[in-house]
Design an enzyme around this catalytic site. Structure first.
Site, PDB file in Angstrom:
ATOM      1  N   THR A 157       0.839  -1.199   0.000  1.00 62.81           N
ATOM      2  CA  THR A 157       0.000   0.000   0.000  1.00 62.81           C
ATOM      3  C   THR A 157       0.872   1.246   0.000  1.00 62.81           C
ATOM      4  OG1 THR A 157      -1.844   1.147   1.067  1.00 62.81           O
ATOM      5  CG2 THR A 157      -0.213   0.154   2.519  1.00 62.81           C
ATOM      6  N   ASN A 183      -0.927   3.930   0.984  1.00 67.12           N
ATOM      7  CA  ASN A 183      -1.817   4.666   1.869  1.00 67.12           C
ATOM      8  C   ASN A 183      -1.218   4.671   3.283  1.00 67.12           C
ATOM      9  OD1 ASN A 183      -3.926   5.338   3.716  1.00 67.12           O
ATOM     10  ND2 ASN A 183      -5.451   4.791   2.169  1.00 67.12           N
ATOM     11  N   LEU A 184      -0.671   5.806   3.680  1.00 67.73           N
ATOM     12  CA  LEU A 184      -0.006   5.891   4.977  1.00 67.73           C
ATOM     13  C   LEU A 184      -0.974   5.676   6.133  1.00 67.73           C
ATOM     14  CD1 LEU A 184       2.483   8.839   4.320  1.00 67.73           C
ATOM     15  CD2 LEU A 184       2.904   6.374   4.238  1.00 67.73           C
ATOM     16  N   ASN A 185      -2.255   6.023   5.941  1.00 63.92           N
ATOM     17  CA  ASN A 185      -3.255   5.778   6.983  1.00 63.92           C
ATOM     18  C   ASN A 185      -3.444   4.283   7.207  1.00 63.92           C
ATOM     19  OD1 ASN A 185      -4.160   8.524   7.631  1.00 63.92           O
ATOM     20  ND2 ASN A 185      -4.868   8.553   5.523  1.00 63.92           N
ATOM     21  N   ASP A 230      -7.637  -5.099  -0.186  1.00 58.45           N
ATOM     22  CA  ASP A 230      -8.537  -4.247  -0.942  1.00 58.45           C
ATOM     23  C   ASP A 230      -9.792  -4.133  -0.101  1.00 58.45           C
ATOM     24  OD1 ASP A 230      -8.967  -2.570  -3.180  1.00 58.45           O
ATOM     25  OD2 ASP A 230     -10.316  -4.050  -4.049  1.00 58.45           O
ATOM     26  N   PHE A 247     -10.286   8.238   7.436  1.00 59.05           N
ATOM     27  CA  PHE A 247     -10.018   8.566   6.040  1.00 59.05           C
ATOM     28  C   PHE A 247     -11.085   7.908   5.173  1.00 59.05           C
ATOM     29  CE2 PHE A 247      -7.730   4.714   7.070  1.00 59.05           C
ATOM     30  CZ  PHE A 247      -7.840   3.908   5.951  1.00 59.05           C
ATOM     31  N   TYR A 293     -14.314   6.944   3.477  1.00 60.73           N
ATOM     32  CA  TYR A 293     -15.738   7.104   3.799  1.00 60.73           C
ATOM     33  C   TYR A 293     -16.003   7.148   5.311  1.00 60.73           C
ATOM     34  CZ  TYR A 293     -16.527   5.843  -1.110  1.00 60.73           C
ATOM     35  OH  TYR A 293     -16.536   5.820  -2.482  1.00 60.73           O
ATOM     36  N   HIS A 342     -13.721  -3.480   9.688  1.00 61.47           N
ATOM     37  CA  HIS A 342     -13.477  -4.483   8.653  1.00 61.47           C
ATOM     38  C   HIS A 342     -11.998  -4.821   8.490  1.00 61.47           C
ATOM     39  CE1 HIS A 342     -13.560  -0.363   7.312  1.00 61.47           C
ATOM     40  NE2 HIS A 342     -12.771  -0.674   6.304  1.00 61.47           N
TER      41      HIS A 342
END
Length: 193
Positions: free
Chosen positions: A7, A9-11, A68, A148, A150, A176
């Site tokens: 990823t 995505n750092l979050n 994902d 982050f 939604y 999730h």
């Protein structure tokens, strides 16, 4: 043990690293000098996770895992689903995606939704998948400044606050990605050392 998490995505990286035991060292894509976009061209969330893990293993040789995630909304027949990150277009803008979702649900009374994460682990030549689901609903407006994607419009079942209003620890315990990553961790801990 070293594992690459596929990823940028750092979050997500921060979320997952906070859950891993200390003996598992997490490497990012930048740590292995992977700068290209990893393909995500499958029709399902699981397919994309598997595709990313297999790509990393084939091109870089590292044991790795990829995830994902999709938001599946009942009133939208499961949309945005596999297209969650680019729901409002290829720019992959969370604000645009959230606004489009709220507009699409404007006249809908059924606001039930679920977040689904699939983690695909490529380890020692074998592929394993782990799925986490968090059921909930979409709020009428954005609430909270944390999280982050939604998160400002998703309330988990039994919660009055959105994911953007609760702590990272609380989100990890009910969310999730947290559920899928805990399955991954349990699997890794059960391996012979």
């Amino acid at each position: 043990m070293e594992l690459v998490f596929a990823t940028n995505n750092l979050n997500k990286l921060k979320e997952v690293q906070s859950m891993l035991p200390p003996h598992i060292k997490l490497l990012s894509l930048s740590d292995i000098s992977c700068t290209e976009d990893i393909p995500e061209t499958q029709a399902t969330i699981e397919g994309n996770a598997v595709q990313k893990a297999e790509y990393l293993k084939a091109h870089y040789g590292y044991d790795c895992f990829a995830d994902d995630t999709g938001l599946e909304v009942n009133a939208l027949n499961g949309a945005p689903g596999v297209y969650s990150a680019r729901y409002a277009g290829p720019q992959r803008n969370a604000e645009d995606n959230t606004n489009k979702l709220l507009n699409a649900l404007d006249d809908k009374s059924d606001r039930k939704a679920q977040f689904k994460t699939v983690v695909a682990l490529h380890l020692n030549g074998a592929l394993h998948t782990f799925t986490g689901i968090c059921k909930g609903e979409i709020s009428k407006e954005k609430q909270g400044a944390g999280g982050f994607g939604y998160d400002p419009v998703f309330k988990a079942e039994g919660y009055e606050k959105t994911f953007a209003e609760i702590s990272l620890e609380e989100k990890n315990s009910i969310g999730h990605r947290g559920k899928a990553v805990r399955q991954l961790i349990d699997f890794l801990l059960a391996l012979p050392q």
